[in-house]
Structures are given as structure tokens and as C-alpha cells.
Design an enzyme around this catalytic site. Sequence first.
Site, mmCIF file in Angstrom:
data_model
loop_
_atom_site.group_PDB
_atom_site.id
_atom_site.type_symbol
_atom_site.label_atom_id
_atom_site.label_comp_id
_atom_site.label_asym_id
_atom_site.label_seq_id
_atom_site.Cartn_x
_atom_site.Cartn_y
_atom_site.Cartn_z
ATOM 1 N N GLY A 78 -12.516 -15.933 -1.150
ATOM 2 C CA GLY A 78 -13.104 -16.894 -2.744
ATOM 3 C C GLY A 78 -13.364 -17.181 -3.147
ATOM 4 C CE1 TYR A 105 -18.389 -9.584 6.098
ATOM 5 C CE2 TYR A 105 -16.388 -9.248 4.179
ATOM 6 C CZ TYR A 105 -17.539 -9.984 4.527
ATOM 7 O OH TYR A 105 -18.775 -10.875 3.619
ATOM 8 C CG ASN A 149 -4.191 -12.724 -0.340
ATOM 9 O OD1 ASN A 149 -4.471 -12.419 1.156
ATOM 10 N ND2 ASN A 149 -5.055 -11.802 -0.864
ATOM 11 N N GLY A 150 -4.226 -10.025 -2.626
ATOM 12 C CA GLY A 150 -3.671 -8.456 -2.508
ATOM 13 C C GLY A 150 -3.756 -7.764 -3.628
ATOM 14 C CB CYS A 164 -5.839 -6.020 5.759
ATOM 15 S SG CYS A 164 -7.370 -5.677 5.478
ATOM 16 C CB CYS A 187 -7.284 -14.645 -3.199
ATOM 17 S SG CYS A 187 -7.990 -13.137 -5.194
HETATM 18 P P1 5GP Z 1 -23.823 -3.338 2.324
HETATM 19 O O1 5GP Z 1 -25.383 -4.185 2.594
HETATM 20 O O2 5GP Z 1 -23.826 -2.393 3.773
HETATM 21 O O3 5GP Z 1 -23.168 -3.189 1.348
HETATM 22 O O4 5GP Z 1 -23.054 -5.129 2.856
HETATM 23 C C1 5GP Z 1 -23.110 -5.006 4.334
HETATM 24 C C2 5GP Z 1 -22.387 -6.156 4.689
HETATM 25 O O5 5GP Z 1 -21.539 -6.664 3.951
HETATM 26 C C3 5GP Z 1 -22.183 -6.802 5.751
HETATM 27 O O6 5GP Z 1 -22.770 -7.554 7.198
HETATM 28 C C4 5GP Z 1 -20.563 -6.696 6.418
HETATM 29 O O7 5GP Z 1 -19.818 -8.399 6.686
HETATM 30 C C5 5GP Z 1 -21.063 -7.188 4.004
HETATM 31 N N1 5GP Z 1 -19.103 -7.032 3.420
HETATM 32 C C6 5GP Z 1 -18.448 -5.755 4.395
HETATM 33 N N2 5GP Z 1 -17.096 -5.874 3.108
HETATM 34 C C7 5GP Z 1 -17.490 -7.023 2.688
HETATM 35 C C8 5GP Z 1 -16.826 -7.452 1.150
HETATM 36 O O8 5GP Z 1 -16.270 -7.635 1.436
HETATM 37 N N3 5GP Z 1 -17.432 -8.903 0.922
HETATM 38 C C9 5GP Z 1 -18.615 -9.108 1.339
HETATM 39 N N4 5GP Z 1 -18.949 -10.118 0.533
HETATM 40 N N5 5GP Z 1 -19.639 -9.032 2.274
HETATM 41 C C10 5GP Z 1 -18.458 -7.777 2.791
HETATM 42 FE FE1 SF4 Z 2 -8.160 -2.496 2.515
HETATM 43 FE FE2 SF4 Z 2 -9.606 -1.143 4.590
HETATM 44 FE FE3 SF4 Z 2 -7.947 -3.791 4.896
HETATM 45 FE FE4 SF4 Z 2 -6.448 -1.421 4.483
HETATM 46 S S1 SF4 Z 2 -7.769 -1.674 6.301
HETATM 47 S S2 SF4 Z 2 -6.256 -3.622 3.485
HETATM 48 S S3 SF4 Z 2 -8.321 0.018 2.905
HETATM 49 S S4 SF4 Z 2 -9.696 -3.112 3.827
HETATM 50 MG MG MG Z 3 -22.381 -9.394 6.535
#
Ligand code: 5GP
Ligand code: SF4
Ligand code: MG
Length: 457
Positions: free
Chosen positions: A30, A246, A105-106, A240, A2
Site C-alpha cells: 500500500g 502478484y 488488511n482485508g 487468497c 494493505c
Molecule cells: P491491466 O493493464 O491489464 O489492467 O493490468 C495488468 C497488470 O497489472 C499486470 O502486469 C499485473 O501485474 C498488475 N496488477 C494485477 N493486479 C493488480 C492490482 O491489484 N493492483 C495493481 N496496482 N496492479 C495489479
Molecule cells: Fe480476492 Fe482473488 Fe484473492 Fe480471492 S483470490 S481474495 S477474489 S484477489
Molecule cells: Mg505487472
Amino acid sequence: MCGVFGAFAKNGQSVLEDVYLGLYALQHRGQESAGVAWINSRGTMHSLKGTGLVHLALNQQQLASIDTNCAIGHVRYSTAGGSELTNAQPLTATSSRGSVAIAHNGNLTNAEGIKNYLENRGAIFQSRTDTEAILHLMAHQPHKPRLDAFVDSLRRLIGAYSLAVILDSRLVAARDPWGNRPLILGERDNIIYVSSESCALDLVGASIIREVEPGEVIVIDEKGLHSIRIPKDVKKGFACSFEYVYFARPDSIFNGKTVYEVRKALGRKLAERAPCPDADLVTGMPDSGTIAAMGYAEVSGLPYEKAVVRNRYVGRTFIEPTQRVRDLGVRIKLNPIMNMIKDKKVVIVDDSIVRGTTCQRMIAMIKDYGAKEVHVRISSPPVRFPCYYGIDTPTREELAAARMNIKQLEIQVGADSLAYITEEDLIDAIGLPARDVCTACFTGNYMEGDHTDEMEL
Ligand code: 5GP
Ligand code: SF4
Ligand code: MG
């Protein structure tokens, strides 16, 4: 995941439009719901919430016309609790002792325990969010001054929280002792801001004061900023690392570094760790792999091409999820440029593999368009463990890299080769000491005493 944002004007100026703009800049954190809460000059708390994107959930003109010098806001991506509006934030509560609103957030990992304890003592919860536990913990300490009750409630929490709070007529910012989620302070003229990321401070024209420290509570009122510590010692920090990989926006600054710089460094590490010498080009999976792909290209000397195009309106426009659309899958969002990859040996960089679907479908498409070989490079270590701190990762059984080793995964996704960076590479690129960084989704090293049963899996 969030996003939170808050503003307090020392000279009484109206701040709700700034909060709206702040949320707009935090939209990537979010998309499920957005909400604001504010307190008026008579001390009455109000809130407005809606589902969907900020501009659909809230009315900018309406907010701009409201007179308040103290307001907070929240964008929600559901983790604990479902996506329905009762779980939207900020949460508000009013009693004879005053009003409080919380944007969180968290994710708290001991929320169930706290809820059970409080429910046995008569508390009635309105939502399924763990955030409500904080309000109830406060309500169970009626004998204490409100700020003391708030800080004491935080002392009992385990897990991740970066909070923007209105407590009576003050703005309060608080960050868990592990420093898991980001939280930063900014200022413009007579207004003090608190935000999940600095990109939102940029939008409202504020400059960075500093980050809220792990375990710090900052009270903001007419007199200025006042810092308090949460009385809790922790053995290790848990900032994190996935925020860098990402989640956060590349223009945001953490610890004096832009997320962009870190992502590029991750790509450089990846090129050192897993070169692909005779490839024809490097491309990134938009948007999450783009910056790391540029870092990879820089070190490897291979040309970087934007060979995969993303429909930039995906996520904003609604497509009916019919069977036809489901079959199209990732193609709805991403499309490779055929002439660029035909007969080529392609390196494609993405930030992470979660379930493995995006990667598998993209490789199939690139091969279908005539590429000779597809080499996949991932700019984080394999995601093998679920996150309990606010990122919505699936269970261990659904995590591709938890179910199989890298060689098996390479075959599963149909890559000619697949390689990742290591945990050390990740920590190096972030530039924080390892003792301050969370890598639990890669290593299974959770906060002390947390989820030992899950780790046995
Ligand atoms: P997969 O298709 O392997 O399940 O998802 C990988 C893709 O999801 C990657 O391109 C990455 O950028 C994206 N991704 C990684 N973590 C998250 C997340 O927490 N939420 C969303 N919406 N996408 C994520
Ligand atoms: Fe969650 Fe991974 Fe971020 Fe740790 S590093 S808070 S396990 S997403
Ligand atoms: Mg992606």
C-alpha cells in the site's frame, strides 16, 4: 490491499522504530497512506498518520525517539473508503473503559449491513472504512470484558481481516476464519512481532514463530502469547491465491514456501500447459512477470532474457499527468530493449491481465521495435470476477477476460497467441488443498452466501 505490522516488547524496550521499518518492508502492500499507533506507559493511545509512502508519511527519527513497548502500523491501498487521510489507519478510539487501535488488511463484505444496524442505534461513523464497524461493534457491548467484546465483534464479520490491534496495553493479532489475508508472528529477543508478511520480520531481524491460524486471535502481553478461537465455523478456507500470483513480495514465506518458489512453479506449469516451441526467447513483464518467466524458460529450454526494462523510480517520483504523459502510457514505466527483440519471436510472461491495457501497450511497443511475433503467457487463470476481499480490482464490465473469451482477448491485445494456466495449475503450484484456497476472482466462487447478485452478471 494493505499491510499491517505490530510489535510488543516484554521488557519495556521501545518498538516504534521497528514498526516503521516493518511498514517500510511492507510498502508494496500500500502506497496511499501510512500510520502508526502506540500506547504509552500511562495507558494513553497516540497515533500519527500521513499520505503517501512510508518515508513521506512518517518521520523515522521522531518515531525512534518515542518511548513505547506496544505499537502497530498500517500501509494503505484504498479499497473501501477513499484515499483521504480520515480513512488512513490505524483507527483509534478511547473511552472510559480503555483504548483501542486497529490496523486492518482485508475488506469486510457485510460492513454496510453492520453500519446501517449500528447507525440506526445511534452510532456516528468518522470514516468510510469498514474497519470502523469493528470499533462500533465493540462499543455496543459495554457489559463484556474488552477482549470478549472484541472476539464477539469478530464473530459477526464476513469477509477478510488480518488485524494488528492494541487493546488497552496488549498487542492482539487476529485473522478471519477463512484465512483470506496472510498474518505471521515473529520474535527477536524480548520482542514479539505480528506482520502481514515475513519479509518485514527479516528486516527487523526477527525469526518466524508461526502464522496466525484462520479464526485465531492471539493476545500478546508481558506473560507471552495466548491463543483464542473466534467462535465461528466456516465450510471452506479462502487463502487468497492472488497473494502468490502478484501481491506478496517474493521473499515472503507462506505455509513454509517462499512466494518466489510458487511464482517459479506457476511459470513451469505455464510452459507445460502452453508451450511455444520455436520461440527465440522468453521475457517477463517487470516486475510482476519476471519470476514466472524464469520458470517458463527453465521448462521450455528457451533462453530467458530481461528484455523489458522497468524504470525503478516509477511510483516514487511524481510525473505531472498531462495529456502528453497519458499518451505515453506504459512507456513511462516499461521499455523493451530493441536489439534484443528485433526480428525475434518473443514469449512474454505476465502474472495477470486485468483491464488489458498494460499487455496491449507492451505488445504494440515490442512489435514497433521490430519483433516478428509476440506470444503472451499469463501465470494465473483469467481474472473474470471482482475481488471483494481487499484487492482493488475493477467491476466485471472493466475486466477484459470477463467481457470476452481468450481468442477475442488475444485479438484485442494484438498477440500472436495468448494462453493462461488453469485453476488446478494454480492450486497445485501453491501446494495447499483446494478447500483452503480462494480463487473467486478467477472462478466466481465467493465465500458462502456472498454476492450472489454479482455472480448473476
Ligand atoms: P491491466 O493493464 O491489464 O489492467 O493490468 C495488468 C497488470 O497489472 C499486470 O502486469 C499485473 O501485474 C498488475 N496488477 C494485477 N493486479 C493488480 C492490482 O491489484 N493492483 C495493481 N496496482 N496492479 C495489479
Ligand atoms: Fe480476492 Fe482473488 Fe484473492 Fe480471492 S483470490 S481474495 S477474489 S484477489
Ligand atoms: Mg505487472
